[in-house]
Design an enzyme around this catalytic site. Structure first.
Site, PDB file in Angstrom:
ATOM      1  N   ASP A  98       0.868  -1.186   0.000  1.00  0.00           N
ATOM      2  CA  ASP A  98       0.000   0.000   0.000  1.00  0.00           C
ATOM      3  C   ASP A  98       0.903   1.232   0.000  1.00  0.00           C
ATOM      4  O   ASP A  98       2.093   1.149   0.322  1.00  0.00           O
ATOM      5  CB  ASP A  98      -0.929  -0.010   1.219  1.00  0.00           C
ATOM      6  CG  ASP A  98      -2.231   0.745   0.966  1.00  0.00           C
ATOM      7  OD1 ASP A  98      -2.324   1.472  -0.047  1.00  0.00           O
ATOM      8  OD2 ASP A  98      -3.156   0.610   1.794  1.00  0.00           O
ATOM      9  N   ASP A  99       0.320   2.360  -0.393  1.00  0.00           N
ATOM     10  CA  ASP A  99       1.125   3.584  -0.406  1.00  0.00           C
ATOM     11  C   ASP A  99       1.377   4.115   0.994  1.00  0.00           C
ATOM     12  O   ASP A  99       2.434   4.681   1.274  1.00  0.00           O
ATOM     13  CB  ASP A  99       0.450   4.673  -1.272  1.00  0.00           C
ATOM     14  CG  ASP A  99      -0.990   4.976  -0.864  1.00  0.00           C
ATOM     15  OD1 ASP A  99      -1.562   4.218  -0.059  1.00  0.00           O
ATOM     16  OD2 ASP A  99      -1.539   5.976  -1.369  1.00  0.00           O
ATOM     17  N   ASP A 102      -2.014   5.077   7.797  1.00  0.00           N
ATOM     18  CA  ASP A 102      -2.282   6.339   8.508  1.00  0.00           C
ATOM     19  C   ASP A 102      -2.786   6.021   9.918  1.00  0.00           C
ATOM     20  O   ASP A 102      -1.992   5.862  10.851  1.00  0.00           O
ATOM     21  CB  ASP A 102      -3.292   7.157   7.685  1.00  0.00           C
ATOM     22  CG  ASP A 102      -3.556   8.540   8.238  1.00  0.00           C
ATOM     23  OD1 ASP A 102      -3.362   8.766   9.449  1.00  0.00           O
ATOM     24  OD2 ASP A 102      -3.984   9.426   7.475  1.00  0.00           O
TER      25      ASP A 102
HETATM   26  O1  PRP Z   1      -4.425   3.790   7.888  1.00  0.00           O
HETATM   27  P1  PRP Z   1      -5.711   4.316   7.343  1.00  0.00           P
HETATM   28  O2  PRP Z   1      -6.246   5.483   8.142  1.00  0.00           O
HETATM   29  O3  PRP Z   1      -6.745   3.254   7.170  1.00  0.00           O
HETATM   30  O4  PRP Z   1      -5.411   4.958   5.922  1.00  0.00           O
HETATM   31  C1  PRP Z   1      -4.608   4.321   4.956  1.00  0.00           C
HETATM   32  C2  PRP Z   1      -5.394   4.036   3.716  1.00  0.00           C
HETATM   33  O5  PRP Z   1      -5.915   5.277   3.211  1.00  0.00           O
HETATM   34  C3  PRP Z   1      -5.569   5.392   1.835  1.00  0.00           C
HETATM   35  O6  PRP Z   1      -6.571   4.853   1.031  1.00  0.00           O
HETATM   36  P2  PRP Z   1      -7.949   5.635   0.769  1.00  0.00           P
HETATM   37  O7  PRP Z   1      -8.959   5.228   1.793  1.00  0.00           O
HETATM   38  O8  PRP Z   1      -7.655   7.101   0.664  1.00  0.00           O
HETATM   39  O9  PRP Z   1      -8.443   5.059  -0.597  1.00  0.00           O
HETATM   40  P3  PRP Z   1      -7.798   5.153  -2.058  1.00  0.00           P
HETATM   41  O10 PRP Z   1      -6.388   4.611  -1.942  1.00  0.00           O
HETATM   42  O11 PRP Z   1      -8.691   4.296  -2.884  1.00  0.00           O
HETATM   43  O12 PRP Z   1      -7.838   6.592  -2.486  1.00  0.00           O
HETATM   44  C4  PRP Z   1      -4.295   4.590   1.680  1.00  0.00           C
HETATM   45  O13 PRP Z   1      -4.096   4.152   0.357  1.00  0.00           O
HETATM   46  C5  PRP Z   1      -4.492   3.446   2.635  1.00  0.00           C
HETATM   47  O14 PRP Z   1      -5.097   2.318   2.039  1.00  0.00           O
END
Ligand code: PRP
Length: 165
Positions: A98-99, A102
């Protein structure tokens, strides 16, 4: 930007590429290396996953597809997650990419679904960092990471003009 985020961290394509390559070097020292395949977490994990696949010569790529509901402020992040598609098996031998981690809510759900996988993110914030095995760079919890696919180039007004001097 939510009130919980006080600063931006802009990541260019070049930085993302360099940081992901650095992640690949770390992954080659992991006990589970070489990996049988990659599980990319949509959508943010798709581009790092492609870079990792190239560097580590991996051609088997699965996805786990997770979306966030637009929740109320009171709604917990973990309650706002919807799994659209799972990956096969328990993740043994696979590398989850994953990128970003958070709050860790997504990572927590992924760990439940795929307890055997090695989990790597390019970036991490302190709340989620303990849930991933590898990451390259940690930023403060109040930082919003601006990824290059969410950005576009704009003219930048010179400082003197901005300050009216
Ligand atoms: O640790 P967390 O608070 O759960 O956040 C991390 C997640 O948030 C982002 O995805 P996002 O929900 O923005 O979806 P996307 O990648 O489809 O834009 C990111 O790519 C992770 O998967």
């Amino acid at each position: 930007m939510s009130a919980a985020y006080n600063q931006d961290f802009f990541v260019s394509w070049e930085e993302l590429h360099r940081d992901t390559r650095q992640l690949c070097a770390m992954l080659m020292d992991d006990a589970s290396y070489p990996f049988e395949g990659i599980i990319a977490v949509t959508r943010g994990g798709l581009i790092p996953a492609a870079i990792v696949a190239r560097e580590l010569d991996i051609r088997l790529i699965d996805t786990v597809c997770i979306a966030s509901y637009e929740g109320t402020e009171a709604q917990e992040r973990s309650e706002s997650l919807r799994v659209i598609k799972r990956a096969a098996g328990d993740g043994t031998g696979m590398l989850l990419v994953d990128d970003l981690v958070d709050t860790g809510a997504t990572a927590h759900k992924l760990r439940e679904m795929l307890p055997g996988a090695t989990f790597a993110t390019v970036y991490a914030k302190p709340e989620g960092r303990p849930l991933v095995d590898h990451c390259v760079r940690t930023v403060t919890q109040d930082t919003w990471i601006r990824f290059p696919w969410d950005m576009e180039l704009h003219f930048s007004t010179p400082l003197v003009e901005r300050r009216g001097q």
